[in-house]
Design a protein around this motif. Structure first.
Motif, short mmCIF file in Angstrom:
data_model
loop_
_atom_site.label_atom_id
_atom_site.label_comp_id
_atom_site.label_asym_id
_atom_site.label_seq_id
_atom_site.Cartn_x
_atom_site.Cartn_y
_atom_site.Cartn_z
N GLN A 279 -12.45 -0.24 8.36
CA GLN A 279 -11.70 -0.04 9.61
C GLN A 279 -12.62 0.45 10.72
O GLN A 279 -12.50 0.01 11.88
CB GLN A 279 -10.56 0.96 9.39
N TYR B 5 0.83 -1.21 0.00
CA TYR B 5 0.00 0.00 0.00
C TYR B 5 0.86 1.26 0.00
O TYR B 5 0.52 2.25 -0.66
CB TYR B 5 -0.95 -0.01 1.20
N TRP C 156 -12.09 0.68 2.26
CA TRP C 156 -11.07 0.35 3.27
C TRP C 156 -11.33 1.11 4.56
O TRP C 156 -11.33 0.52 5.66
CB TRP C 156 -9.68 0.69 2.73
N HIS D 162 -5.65 2.77 12.40
CA HIS D 162 -5.87 2.99 10.97
C HIS D 162 -6.80 4.19 10.75
O HIS D 162 -6.56 5.04 9.89
CB HIS D 162 -6.49 1.76 10.32
#
Length: 261
Positions: free
Chosen positions: A187, A93, A183, A207
Motif C-alpha cells: 500500500q 479480509y 500487504w 489503507h
C-alpha cells in the motif's frame, strides 16, 4: 501464480456478532446501490461518499445531494462499494481477521474501533488530496485498521493461503507477519507511485492510514489481560493439497471514477 487468503488458525471464544453484522450491512447497502440503477447509484456515491473538497469546505454538492452533513460521510462511505469484486475482497479480509480482533476487544469497543479506523483512513486520503472532487467509498480503510490490530495481536498466527500455479493448487500456512506486512508495504509503495488525481482509483493512503490507526488503537481498546504477539496454533509454511480446506481447524470458514478503500 495466484494467492488468496482463506482463513487463519486462531480460535475464538465468542461469536463475532459485530463482524457478521458489518458484513451483512455492507452487502445490504450494496444491494440498495444496485437497485438504484447506474445513474442513481452514481448519485448515491456522491451523496454518501467522502468528497475531500466538500469535506474541507472547498466545494459544495448540489442541494439534491446534500443528504447528510459532509462530516457524516466519513461514516456512511464505509458501507458503500464500487462493485462485486470490491465488496467481496473487503468482506473476505474482514471475515478472516475481524473475528479475532473483535474477540480481543468485545463487541462495543470493536465497533467503535472499526469506525475510528475508517475515519482515520478517510481523513488520511483526504489530506493527501484535499481539493479532490472524486468521492471515496469502501470498507477497506476500516478493515486496514483491523489488519493493523491483528498484526500487533497475532503476528505469528498462520493464514491459510490458496496458492495456484498454472494447474497446481495447494494450501500453504503463511505467518500473518508476512501476509499483512507485505500487504502494508504494498500500500505504501503503491501510494508513493500513484499520484493523487481526479481520475479516481484505489485510495492507497486510506489503507495506510487505517492500518496505522489500528496498530496504535489496539492497545487502549483491547481487553485487559489480552496479550500481544501471541504464538501460532499451527506449523508455518506447511503445504497441503487444496482438499485440506474442508478439514480446516482455524477460526474462520472458507470463505468507476472513484477512490476505493
Amino acid at each position: 501464480m495466484f494467492f488468496i487468503p482463506l482463513y487463519d488458525d486462531n480460535p475464538t471464544r465468542r461469536t463475532p456478532v459485530v463482524t457478521i453484522a458489518l458484513i451483512a450491512l455492507c452487502i445490504l447497502v450494496y444491494g440498495w446501490q444496485v437497485s438504484l440503477g447506474p445513474r442513481g447509484g452514481e448519485l448515491a456515491v456522491y451523496a454518501y461518499g467522502v468528497v475531500p473538497a466538500v469535506l474541507f469546505g472547498y466545494a459544495e454538492l448540489p442541494d439534491a445531494l446534500q443528504v447528510v452533513p459532509s462530516w457524516a460521510t466519513v461514516a456512511t462511505s464505509m458501507f458503500l462499494h464500487g462493485g462485486v469484486l470490491h465488496l467481496g475482497g473487503n468482506m473476505l479480509y474482514l471475515w478472516i481477521f475481524g473475528n479475532n480482533v473483535e474477540d480481543s476487544m468485545g463487541r462495543g469497543r470493536f465497533l467503535l474501533f472499526y469506525l475510528l479506523c475508517g475515519a482515520a483512513a478517510a481523513l488520511t486520503q483526504s489530506l493527501a488530496s484535499p481539493l479532490s472532487e472524486v468521492p471515496m467509498l469502501g470498507a477497506s480503510g476500516a478493515i486496514g485498521g483491523v489488519l493493523g490490530a491483528y498484526l500487533v495481536l497475532h503476528p505469528r498466527a498462520n493464514v491459510r493461503v490458496l496458492m495456484w500455479i498454472i494447474i497446481f493448487v495447494r494450501l500453504i500456512n503463511v505467518p500473518a507477519l508476512i501476509v499483512l506486512g507485505v500487504w502494508f508495504l504494498g500500500q505504501i509503495l503503491s501510494g508513493v507511485a500513484t499520484p493523487t488525481s481526479d481520475e479516481g482509483g484505489v485510495a492507497f493512503w486510506a489503507h495506510v492510514g487505517g492500518f496505522v490507526a489500528g496498530a496504535l488503537l489496539v492497545f487502549p481498546f483491547k481487553r485487559r489481560g489480552v496479550e500481544v504477539l501471541e504464538p501460532a496454533h499451527s506449523t508455518p509454511f506447511a503445504v497441503m493439497p487444496a482438499s485440506a480446506a474442508v478439514r480446516r481447524r482455524g477460526s474462520v470458514p472458507d470463505a468507476g471514477n472513484r477512490w476505493r478503500r
